[in-house]
Design an enzyme around this catalytic site. Sequence first.
Site, mmCIF file in Angstrom:
data_model
loop_
_atom_site.group_PDB
_atom_site.id
_atom_site.type_symbol
_atom_site.label_atom_id
_atom_site.label_comp_id
_atom_site.label_asym_id
_atom_site.label_seq_id
_atom_site.Cartn_x
_atom_site.Cartn_y
_atom_site.Cartn_z
ATOM 1 N N GLY A 112 0.842 -1.186 0.000
ATOM 2 C CA GLY A 112 0.000 0.000 0.000
ATOM 3 C C GLY A 112 0.876 1.235 0.000
ATOM 4 O O GLY A 112 2.075 1.158 0.304
ATOM 5 N N GLN A 166 2.708 9.989 1.753
ATOM 6 C CA GLN A 166 4.039 9.369 1.601
ATOM 7 C C GLN A 166 4.763 9.867 0.355
ATOM 8 O O GLN A 166 5.981 9.691 0.246
ATOM 9 C CB GLN A 166 3.927 7.841 1.553
ATOM 10 C CG GLN A 166 3.560 7.212 2.894
ATOM 11 C CD GLN A 166 3.507 5.701 2.795
ATOM 12 O OE1 GLN A 166 2.518 5.143 2.341
ATOM 13 N NE2 GLN A 166 4.583 5.042 3.191
ATOM 14 N N CYS A 207 6.928 -0.520 6.591
ATOM 15 C CA CYS A 207 6.437 0.705 5.961
ATOM 16 C C CYS A 207 7.498 1.208 4.994
ATOM 17 O O CYS A 207 8.682 1.262 5.344
ATOM 18 C CB CYS A 207 6.154 1.756 7.032
ATOM 19 S SG CYS A 207 5.546 3.306 6.361
ATOM 20 N N LEU A 208 7.069 1.589 3.796
ATOM 21 C CA LEU A 208 8.016 2.096 2.800
ATOM 22 C C LEU A 208 8.694 3.382 3.284
ATOM 23 O O LEU A 208 9.761 3.731 2.799
ATOM 24 C CB LEU A 208 7.301 2.348 1.467
ATOM 25 C CG LEU A 208 6.759 1.092 0.756
ATOM 26 C CD1 LEU A 208 5.902 1.495 -0.439
ATOM 27 C CD2 LEU A 208 7.881 0.170 0.322
ATOM 28 N N HIS A 255 -3.334 0.496 8.116
ATOM 29 C CA HIS A 255 -2.016 1.144 8.071
ATOM 30 C C HIS A 255 -2.053 2.381 7.164
ATOM 31 O O HIS A 255 -1.528 3.438 7.518
ATOM 32 C CB HIS A 255 -1.001 0.105 7.561
ATOM 33 C CG HIS A 255 0.401 0.587 7.397
ATOM 34 N ND1 HIS A 255 1.451 0.051 8.115
ATOM 35 C CD2 HIS A 255 0.944 1.523 6.571
ATOM 36 C CE1 HIS A 255 2.574 0.665 7.746
ATOM 37 N NE2 HIS A 255 2.295 1.554 6.809
ATOM 38 N N GLU A 256 -2.707 2.253 6.009
ATOM 39 C CA GLU A 256 -2.754 3.386 5.066
ATOM 40 C C GLU A 256 -3.648 4.507 5.583
ATOM 41 O O GLU A 256 -3.322 5.685 5.427
ATOM 42 C CB GLU A 256 -3.232 2.933 3.683
ATOM 43 C CG GLU A 256 -2.348 1.911 2.988
ATOM 44 C CD GLU A 256 -0.861 2.208 3.055
ATOM 45 O OE1 GLU A 256 -0.470 3.393 3.019
ATOM 46 O OE2 GLU A 256 -0.086 1.244 3.172
ATOM 47 N N HIS A 267 -1.793 6.629 7.888
ATOM 48 C CA HIS A 267 -0.918 7.619 7.228
ATOM 49 C C HIS A 267 -1.671 8.922 6.954
ATOM 50 O O HIS A 267 -1.083 10.003 7.016
ATOM 51 C CB HIS A 267 -0.400 7.073 5.888
ATOM 52 C CG HIS A 267 0.849 6.239 5.998
ATOM 53 N ND1 HIS A 267 2.029 6.735 6.500
ATOM 54 C CD2 HIS A 267 1.111 4.953 5.639
ATOM 55 C CE1 HIS A 267 2.960 5.784 6.450
ATOM 56 N NE2 HIS A 267 2.425 4.688 5.939
HETATM 57 NI NI NI Z 1 3.402 2.887 5.630
#
Ligand code: NI
Length: 165
Positions: free
Chosen positions: A46, A51, A88-89, A130-131, A134
């Site tokens: 995701g 981000q 997480c990216l 999770h998204e 963000h």
């Molecule tokens: Ni993340």
Amino acid sequence: MALRNIRKEGDPILRKISKPVGKITPRMKELAEDLLETMDAAEGAGLAAPQVGVLRRMVAVHLEDGPQILINPEIINEEGECTEIEGCLSIPGFAGTVKRPQKITVRYQTLEEETVETDAEDFFAKTVCHEVDHLNGILFRDLVVEEVDIEDIQETEDKEENEEA
Ligand code: NI
């Protein structure tokens, strides 16, 4: 379409609250395409608009039917709980367990400006949660129950479980 730069932990934009998306303008369509492309290139589960430095409530996420764009997503129901490993990216090299609902219902708008409600379970539920976090300036590190050594998981678990979001 273009790949966008993924912001890393420490960038203040990741701690801000994203604004709702109004009309789906060509710019918002371009953002959606870029989110999908950037998520794919990073092999993420995701990716949320903040981000890539855009404070709008839009995320790209893998659901059971494949990659989807969720606009103004809201989790309207939660059931059960499970504690799974996340990454997480925006926090490369860090993994840990987080407690999430086992099943959720998410309401969102599509790029066609339709409102849809979808159920998601397990891996897909945790990714949506999770998204959405963000969009509210929350990083999963804030919620980690226990840190996990990233080299251990790469050896012992299958790849999907290790995907970062
Ligand atoms: Ni993340």
